[in-house]
Enzyme design. Structure first.
Site, PDB file in Angstrom:
ATOM      1  N   LEU A 138       0.834  -1.211   0.000  1.00 21.12           N
ATOM      2  CA  LEU A 138       0.000   0.000   0.000  1.00 21.12           C
ATOM      3  C   LEU A 138       0.867   1.259   0.000  1.00 21.12           C
ATOM      4  CD1 LEU A 138      -2.704  -0.992   2.660  1.00 21.12           C
ATOM      5  CD2 LEU A 138      -3.032  -0.798   0.195  1.00 21.12           C
ATOM      6  N   THR A 161      11.338  -3.760   1.974  1.00 18.17           N
ATOM      7  CA  THR A 161      10.508  -4.690   2.722  1.00 18.17           C
ATOM      8  C   THR A 161      11.014  -6.109   2.489  1.00 18.17           C
ATOM      9  OG1 THR A 161       8.211  -5.273   3.228  1.00 18.17           O
ATOM     10  CG2 THR A 161       8.671  -4.741   0.924  1.00 18.17           C
ATOM     11  N   LYS A 190      15.411  -6.520   4.003  1.00 15.74           N
ATOM     12  CA  LYS A 190      15.747  -5.505   5.010  1.00 15.74           C
ATOM     13  C   LYS A 190      17.135  -5.685   5.640  1.00 15.74           C
ATOM     14  CE  LYS A 190      11.035  -4.475   6.476  1.00 15.74           C
ATOM     15  NZ  LYS A 190      10.157  -4.278   7.617  1.00 15.74           N
ATOM     16  N   ASN A 230      14.567  -0.380   6.770  1.00 14.17           N
ATOM     17  CA  ASN A 230      13.400  -0.339   5.883  1.00 14.17           C
ATOM     18  C   ASN A 230      13.350   0.971   5.092  1.00 14.17           C
ATOM     19  OD1 ASN A 230      12.590   1.447   7.917  1.00 14.17           O
ATOM     20  ND2 ASN A 230      10.437   1.019   7.528  1.00 14.17           N
ATOM     21  N   ASP A 262      10.330   1.194  11.280  1.00 15.02           N
ATOM     22  CA  ASP A 262       9.272   0.270  11.736  1.00 15.02           C
ATOM     23  C   ASP A 262       9.010   0.433  13.228  1.00 15.02           C
ATOM     24  OD1 ASP A 262       8.812  -0.920   9.264  1.00 15.02           O
ATOM     25  OD2 ASP A 262      10.373  -2.433   9.575  1.00 15.02           O
ATOM     26  N   GLY A 265       5.982 -14.290  17.983  1.00 15.98           N
ATOM     27  CA  GLY A 265       6.829 -14.253  16.789  1.00 15.98           C
ATOM     28  C   GLY A 265       8.237 -13.789  17.097  1.00 15.98           C
ATOM     29  N   ALA A 266       9.184 -14.287  16.310  1.00 19.69           N
ATOM     30  CA  ALA A 266      10.590 -13.918  16.527  1.00 19.69           C
ATOM     31  C   ALA A 266      11.288 -13.674  15.198  1.00 19.69           C
ATOM     32  CB  ALA A 266      11.297 -15.017  17.326  1.00 19.69           C
ATOM     33  N   GLY A 267      10.565 -13.093  14.244  1.00 18.13           N
ATOM     34  CA  GLY A 267      11.156 -12.778  12.940  1.00 18.13           C
ATOM     35  C   GLY A 267      11.645 -11.340  12.910  1.00 18.13           C
ATOM     36  N   GLY A 268      11.782 -10.815  11.702  1.00 14.72           N
ATOM     37  CA  GLY A 268      12.314  -9.457  11.526  1.00 14.72           C
ATOM     38  C   GLY A 268      11.444  -8.391  12.176  1.00 14.72           C
ATOM     39  N   GLY A 284      -2.522  -3.644  11.796  1.00 16.81           N
ATOM     40  CA  GLY A 284      -1.212  -3.072  11.476  1.00 16.81           C
ATOM     41  C   GLY A 284      -1.230  -1.863  10.555  1.00 16.81           C
TER      42      GLY A 284
HETATM   43  P1  ATR Z   1       8.679 -10.743   9.497  1.00 10.44           P
HETATM   44  O1  ATR Z   1       9.786  -9.849   9.021  1.00 10.44           O
HETATM   45  O2  ATR Z   1       7.324 -10.332   8.970  1.00 10.44           O
HETATM   46  O3  ATR Z   1       8.698 -10.905  10.973  1.00 10.44           O
HETATM   47  P2  ATR Z   1       9.921 -13.313   9.219  1.00 10.44           P
HETATM   48  O4  ATR Z   1      11.217 -12.744   9.664  1.00 10.44           O
HETATM   49  O5  ATR Z   1       9.902 -14.276   8.083  1.00 10.44           O
HETATM   50  O6  ATR Z   1       8.904 -12.169   8.817  1.00 10.44           O
HETATM   51  O7  ATR Z   1       9.219 -14.002  10.511  1.00 10.44           O
HETATM   52  C1  ATR Z   1       8.020 -14.661  10.427  1.00 10.44           C
HETATM   53  C2  ATR Z   1       7.526 -15.001  11.835  1.00 10.44           C
HETATM   54  O8  ATR Z   1       6.214 -15.572  11.726  1.00 10.44           O
HETATM   55  C3  ATR Z   1       8.362 -16.020  12.566  1.00 10.44           C
HETATM   56  O9  ATR Z   1       8.304 -15.766  13.947  1.00 10.44           O
HETATM   57  C4  ATR Z   1       7.650 -17.336  12.224  1.00 10.44           C
HETATM   58  O10 ATR Z   1       7.868 -18.376  13.136  1.00 10.44           O
HETATM   59  P3  ATR Z   1       9.122 -19.386  12.980  1.00 10.44           P
HETATM   60  O11 ATR Z   1      10.306 -18.662  13.514  1.00 10.44           O
HETATM   61  O12 ATR Z   1       8.756 -20.576  13.766  1.00 10.44           O
HETATM   62  O13 ATR Z   1       9.226 -19.673  11.492  1.00 10.44           O
HETATM   63  C5  ATR Z   1       6.225 -16.868  12.322  1.00 10.44           C
HETATM   64  N1  ATR Z   1       5.258 -17.727  11.616  1.00 10.44           N
HETATM   65  C6  ATR Z   1       5.060 -17.804  10.289  1.00 10.44           C
HETATM   66  N2  ATR Z   1       4.029 -18.649  10.017  1.00 10.44           N
HETATM   67  C7  ATR Z   1       3.575 -19.088  11.217  1.00 10.44           C
HETATM   68  C8  ATR Z   1       2.511 -19.964  11.618  1.00 10.44           C
HETATM   69  N3  ATR Z   1       1.716 -20.559  10.728  1.00 10.44           N
HETATM   70  N4  ATR Z   1       2.334 -20.177  12.942  1.00 10.44           N
HETATM   71  C9  ATR Z   1       3.115 -19.572  13.855  1.00 10.44           C
HETATM   72  N5  ATR Z   1       4.127 -18.728  13.538  1.00 10.44           N
HETATM   73  C10 ATR Z   1       4.358 -18.490  12.246  1.00 10.44           C
END
Ligand code: ATR
Length: 272
Positions: A21, A67, A71, A92, A107, A131-134, A236
């Site tokens: 968007l 994005t 990143k 970002n 962000d 969650g523990a991603g980016g 969000g």
């Molecule tokens: P972003 O930058 O959007 O955080 P990312 O770095 O790819 O994207 O992280 C994705 C997050 O979503 C991770 O915490 C991932 O969990 P894992 O570390 O176990 O992969 C979580 N995630 C994605 N699909 C999921 C699902 N179906 N159920 C639970 N957690 C999910």
């Protein structure tokens, strides 16, 4: 929009990018201030990012948002990363100048501005972060700066442990363990993007006192369940808008009014 020889080029680089968007509201912001600039989507595969980065520089592009999944790479390739971006580990927002490429992360600012509409005081707030991603890293950085107490859950336990060591928070094995203790729940996972995604925990355990924020910018099963339970919720979209307002300020020095970008997106979504 009148493009001519002096139109400045901005954009958003990601893969995929069609859903973004950002072009909708960033172009609106440029028009609002009658700036001779355009903001375009740039779909770049991961293996092409390096070439694209130096290409943007060579082409004289003024700035880009970055994005998924670029990143981290954007931060690495930049000449002048700011200290927030370094601490979060990703950028970002890039600003190209004759001295080199400046990298920022907006962000965490976008998250804080959006969250403060839901919970004004964050010091000492107990938060369950999913969650523990980016994006979790940016959220965690923001919450820890504000003095919140964070309990982190992630599907992959190891990643949660690593993040908690770095940002000093507490890992939980199951979200249900701390539901009774926390005031705010933030979902940073991509679960909920598709209706068939499994629940992250038993949403029946939500209480009306819980505040819930989901980084996905439309209704998710978590947000819907929370609303049914009487919780105050936020998706969000505001985070997206506020991070974009901050990027725009970095590029132009101008603060776009929130209503300008919000109206642009709402109008767009009404038609599509
Ligand atoms: P972003 O930058 O959007 O955080 P990312 O770095 O790819 O994207 O992280 C994705 C997050 O979503 C991770 O915490 C991932 O969990 P894992 O570390 O176990 O992969 C979580 N995630 C994605 N699909 C999921 C699902 N179906 N159920 C639970 N957690 C999910």
């Amino acid at each position: 929009m009148n493009l001519d020889g002096s139109t400045e080029v901005y954009g958003v680089i990601g893969y995929p990018i069609r859903h973004s968007l950002s072009p909708v509201f960033q172009n609106k912001a440029f028009r609002h201030f009658s700036l001779n600039a355009v903001y375009v989507p740039l779909e770049v595969k991961p293996e092409e990012f390096h070439t694209a980065f130096y290409g943007l520089k060579a082409l004289g592009v003024k700035g880009v948002n970055v994005t998924l999944p670029h990143k981290e790479r954007a931060l690495e390739l930049s000449d002048f990363p700011d200290h927030h971006a370094k601490a979060i580990g990703s950028a970002n927002t890039l600003k190209f100048s004759s001295e080199g490429v400046y990298a920022y992360n907006t962000d965490w600012i976008g998250f804080l501005k959006a969250l403060k509409k839901l919970v004004p005081e964050l010091k000492g707030l107990k938060v369950l972060l999913l969650g523990a991603g980016g994006s979790s890293r940016a959220v965690l950085y923001a919450l820890k700066r504000e003095g919140s107490v964070v309990y982190l859950w992630n599907r992959t336990w190891q990643k949660a442990c690593m993040l908690c060591e770095e940002f000093e928070c507490q890992v939980v094995e199951r979200p249900e363990e701390v539901l009774k203790d926390v005031e705010l729940i933030v979902n940073t996972t991509s679960s909920g993007l598709r209706e068939e995604d499994r629940s992250l925990f038993d949403y029946n355990l939500l209480e009306p006192e819980h505040k819930v924020m989901d980084l996905i910018y439309r209704d998710t099963p978590l947000i819907r369940s929370a609303r049914v339970k009487g919780c105050e919720c936020k998706d969000g979209l505001d985070m997206l808008l506020y991070q974009g307002i901050e990027s725009f300020r970095i590029w132009t020095g101008i603060e776009v009014p929130y209503h300008v970008v919000k109206d642009a997106v709402l109008e767009y979504l009404e038609h599509f």
